[in-house]
Scaffold this motif. Sequence first.
Motif, PDB file in Angstrom:
ATOM      1  N   MET A   1       0.851  -1.306   0.126  1.00  0.00           N
ATOM      2  CA  MET A   1       0.101  -0.122   0.016  1.00  0.00           C
ATOM      3  C   MET A   1       0.820   1.320  -0.038  1.00  0.00           C
ATOM      4  O   MET A   1       1.708   1.341   0.883  1.00  0.00           O
ATOM      5  N   LEU A   2       0.492   2.174  -0.974  1.00  0.00           N
ATOM      6  CA  LEU A   2       1.400   3.304  -1.110  1.00  0.00           C
ATOM      7  C   LEU A   2       1.052   4.369   0.178  1.00  0.00           C
ATOM      8  O   LEU A   2      -0.105   4.315   0.471  1.00  0.00           O
ATOM      9  N   ASN A   3       2.067   4.885   0.779  1.00  0.00           N
ATOM     10  CA  ASN A   3       2.058   5.736   1.658  1.00  0.00           C
ATOM     11  C   ASN A   3       1.516   7.110   0.968  1.00  0.00           C
ATOM     12  O   ASN A   3       2.144   7.764  -0.005  1.00  0.00           O
ATOM     13  N   PRO A   4       0.333   7.845   1.299  1.00  0.00           N
ATOM     14  CA  PRO A   4      -0.259   8.820   0.583  1.00  0.00           C
ATOM     15  C   PRO A   4       0.417  10.183   0.636  1.00  0.00           C
ATOM     16  O   PRO A   4       0.196  10.955  -0.216  1.00  0.00           O
ATOM     17  N   GLN A   5       1.537  10.373   1.435  1.00  0.00           N
ATOM     18  CA  GLN A   5       2.480  11.496   1.481  1.00  0.00           C
ATOM     19  C   GLN A   5       3.637  11.332   0.869  1.00  0.00           C
ATOM     20  O   GLN A   5       4.482  12.273   0.757  1.00  0.00           O
ATOM     21  N   LEU A   6       3.623  10.421   0.213  1.00  0.00           N
ATOM     22  CA  LEU A   6       4.985   9.831  -0.773  1.00  0.00           C
ATOM     23  C   LEU A   6       4.790   9.677  -2.178  1.00  0.00           C
ATOM     24  O   LEU A   6       3.585   9.177  -2.421  1.00  0.00           O
ATOM     25  N   ASP A   7       5.376  10.102  -3.221  1.00  0.00           N
ATOM     26  CA  ASP A   7       5.111   9.646  -4.378  1.00  0.00           C
ATOM     27  C   ASP A   7       5.651   8.195  -4.707  1.00  0.00           C
ATOM     28  O   ASP A   7       6.165   7.819  -3.874  1.00  0.00           O
ATOM     29  N   ARG A   8       5.627   7.730  -6.066  1.00  0.00           N
ATOM     30  CA  ARG A   8       6.080   6.303  -6.201  1.00  0.00           C
ATOM     31  C   ARG A   8       7.597   6.196  -6.144  1.00  0.00           C
ATOM     32  O   ARG A   8       7.995   5.017  -5.860  1.00  0.00           O
ATOM     33  N   ARG A   9       8.327   7.324  -5.911  1.00  0.00           N
ATOM     34  CA  ARG A   9       9.881   7.015  -5.742  1.00  0.00           C
ATOM     35  C   ARG A   9      10.122   7.184  -4.373  1.00  0.00           C
ATOM     36  O   ARG A   9      11.401   7.061  -4.009  1.00  0.00           O
ATOM     37  N   GLY A  10       8.973   7.512  -3.425  1.00  0.00           N
ATOM     38  CA  GLY A  10       9.388   7.695  -2.071  1.00  0.00           C
ATOM     39  C   GLY A  10       9.766   9.090  -1.627  1.00  0.00           C
ATOM     40  O   GLY A  10       9.987   9.242  -0.367  1.00  0.00           O
ATOM     41  N   GLU A  11       9.429   9.936  -2.293  1.00  0.00           N
ATOM     42  CA  GLU A  11       9.786  11.572  -2.218  1.00  0.00           C
ATOM     43  C   GLU A  11       8.642  12.116  -1.312  1.00  0.00           C
ATOM     44  O   GLU A  11       7.442  11.659  -1.711  1.00  0.00           O
ATOM     45  N   LEU A  12       8.749  12.922  -0.830  1.00  0.00           N
ATOM     46  CA  LEU A  12       7.663  13.349   0.081  1.00  0.00           C
ATOM     47  C   LEU A  12       7.044  14.707  -0.835  1.00  0.00           C
ATOM     48  O   LEU A  12       7.610  15.472  -1.394  1.00  0.00           O
ATOM     49  N   ILE A  13       5.849  14.287  -1.057  1.00  0.00           N
ATOM     50  CA  ILE A  13       4.836  15.385  -1.676  1.00  0.00           C
ATOM     51  C   ILE A  13       3.704  16.010  -0.863  1.00  0.00           C
ATOM     52  O   ILE A  13       3.207  16.860  -1.137  1.00  0.00           O
ATOM     53  N   HIS A  14       3.335  15.624   0.427  1.00  0.00           N
ATOM     54  CA  HIS A  14       2.549  16.044   1.301  1.00  0.00           C
ATOM     55  C   HIS A  14       3.051  15.835   2.932  1.00  0.00           C
ATOM     56  O   HIS A  14       3.946  15.001   3.083  1.00  0.00           O
ATOM     57  N   LEU A  15       2.755  16.749   3.754  1.00  0.00           N
ATOM     58  CA  LEU A  15       3.151  16.206   5.021  1.00  0.00           C
ATOM     59  C   LEU A  15       1.869  16.245   5.919  1.00  0.00           C
ATOM     60  O   LEU A  15       1.285  16.959   6.209  1.00  0.00           O
ATOM     61  N   LEU A  16       1.246  14.876   6.073  1.00  0.00           N
ATOM     62  CA  LEU A  16       0.100  14.716   6.588  1.00  0.00           C
ATOM     63  C   LEU A  16       0.062  14.152   7.926  1.00  0.00           C
ATOM     64  O   LEU A  16      -0.879  14.492   8.807  1.00  0.00           O
ATOM     65  N   THR A  17       1.106  13.033   8.100  1.00  0.00           N
ATOM     66  CA  THR A  17       1.334  12.612   9.446  1.00  0.00           C
ATOM     67  C   THR A  17       2.686  12.161   9.745  1.00  0.00           C
ATOM     68  O   THR A  17       3.280  11.987   8.771  1.00  0.00           O
ATOM     69  N   THR A  18       2.995  12.043  10.953  1.00  0.00           N
ATOM     70  CA  THR A  18       4.399  11.481  11.229  1.00  0.00           C
ATOM     71  C   THR A  18       4.246   9.802  11.213  1.00  0.00           C
ATOM     72  O   THR A  18       5.205   9.023  11.161  1.00  0.00           O
ATOM     73  N   GLU A  19       2.924   9.274  11.162  1.00  0.00           N
ATOM     74  CA  GLU A  19       2.883   7.691  10.993  1.00  0.00           C
ATOM     75  C   GLU A  19       3.349   7.173   9.786  1.00  0.00           C
ATOM     76  O   GLU A  19       2.736   7.706   8.718  1.00  0.00           O
ATOM     77  N   GLY A  20       4.327   6.423   9.622  1.00  0.00           N
ATOM     78  CA  GLY A  20       4.774   5.608   8.704  1.00  0.00           C
ATOM     79  C   GLY A  20       5.783   6.868   7.732  1.00  0.00           C
ATOM     80  O   GLY A  20       6.033   6.605   6.514  1.00  0.00           O
ATOM     81  N   LEU A  21       5.965   7.942   8.283  1.00  0.00           N
ATOM     82  CA  LEU A  21       6.893   8.879   7.750  1.00  0.00           C
ATOM     83  C   LEU A  21       8.206   8.327   7.682  1.00  0.00           C
ATOM     84  O   LEU A  21       8.806   8.317   8.913  1.00  0.00           O
ATOM     85  N   PRO A  22       9.105   8.309   6.695  1.00  0.00           N
ATOM     86  CA  PRO A  22      10.330   7.675   6.789  1.00  0.00           C
ATOM     87  C   PRO A  22      11.314   8.403   7.268  1.00  0.00           C
ATOM     88  O   PRO A  22      11.408   9.694   7.345  1.00  0.00           O
TER      89      PRO A  22
END
Length: 306
Positions: free
Chosen positions: A1-22
């Motif tokens: 399941m993709l993290n909704p605050q990351l793009d497909r390359r794993g780069e940060l596109i939103h700052l939504l939550t610290t849960e699962g934030l690499p």
Amino acid sequence: MLNPQLDRRGELIHLLTTEGLPRRHVERLLDAARADAAAGGAQPDAAPALPVFLSLPEAASADREAYAAAAARLSMLPVTLNAPAVGALAETAGALAPGVLVLRHEESGAAHCAAAHAAPGLRVINAGDGRHADPLPALALVQAIIEIKHDLTNLAVTLVGDISHSRLARSVIHLLTTLGVPEVRVAAPRTLLPEGLPQLGVRACATLREGLQDADVVIVLPLRVEQISGALLPSAREYAYTHGLTPAALAAARPDALLLPADRLAPGVEVDGDIAASVAPIEARLAELEQHLRLAALRVLAGDAP
């Protein structure tokens, strides 16, 4: 399941939550804020000239002004929006021009909804959604711990207060475990503790003394008495008796324990009067750190925008 605050390359596109934030993104934001602080107020490098849409309720006027000031320092254009109803979030986010949307909303999950329907090139910063998440104040608390304690990997950190209803508590817990803090504890009446704490790597303590015993850092959460029913909290007086911080209670922590207020505290409820008076300097420092983090988040998200 993709993290909704990351793009497909794993780069940060939103700052939504610290849960699962690499961890690398957590450290990137902390490092960027630290660099801004070290610059001593010098004008930071300008971000791309994008609008910063500020959707915060009237009660959050101070935070709205702080975000507007951060945007202006980066030569970005602050634009105030009316706070949308939850049913209009998707339409609002889908209609905005490329830029950054700073959103605070009473509904948990509102920022995720906005991000899911964001127009191309629109980044979302969650400035607090219901009981769910509040990343930047949580990052400020962690930055303060790093400033004083330096090494997080040998600390015992205790959160005291209403854990169940606090989006900030959840955000701090996720950051602490991501950054390798080996012991995270919570101390609160049982009715103010959420389920699933062991799965988060958190130890719930039966008493305040147990929570404070040899703690290196103590984070005190505000008690929103008016928002808690009598079934959850018989009275603020009873809470102060069992979980209010006093010098005698803090004597159980380490002598050099760092005390951090997670928000404005009420003397005689969360803390006694002497402790309330003593936290003013750290409150001011936390406000400074959070403003550096606002700059960092805006710069990182705007700089990564297409």
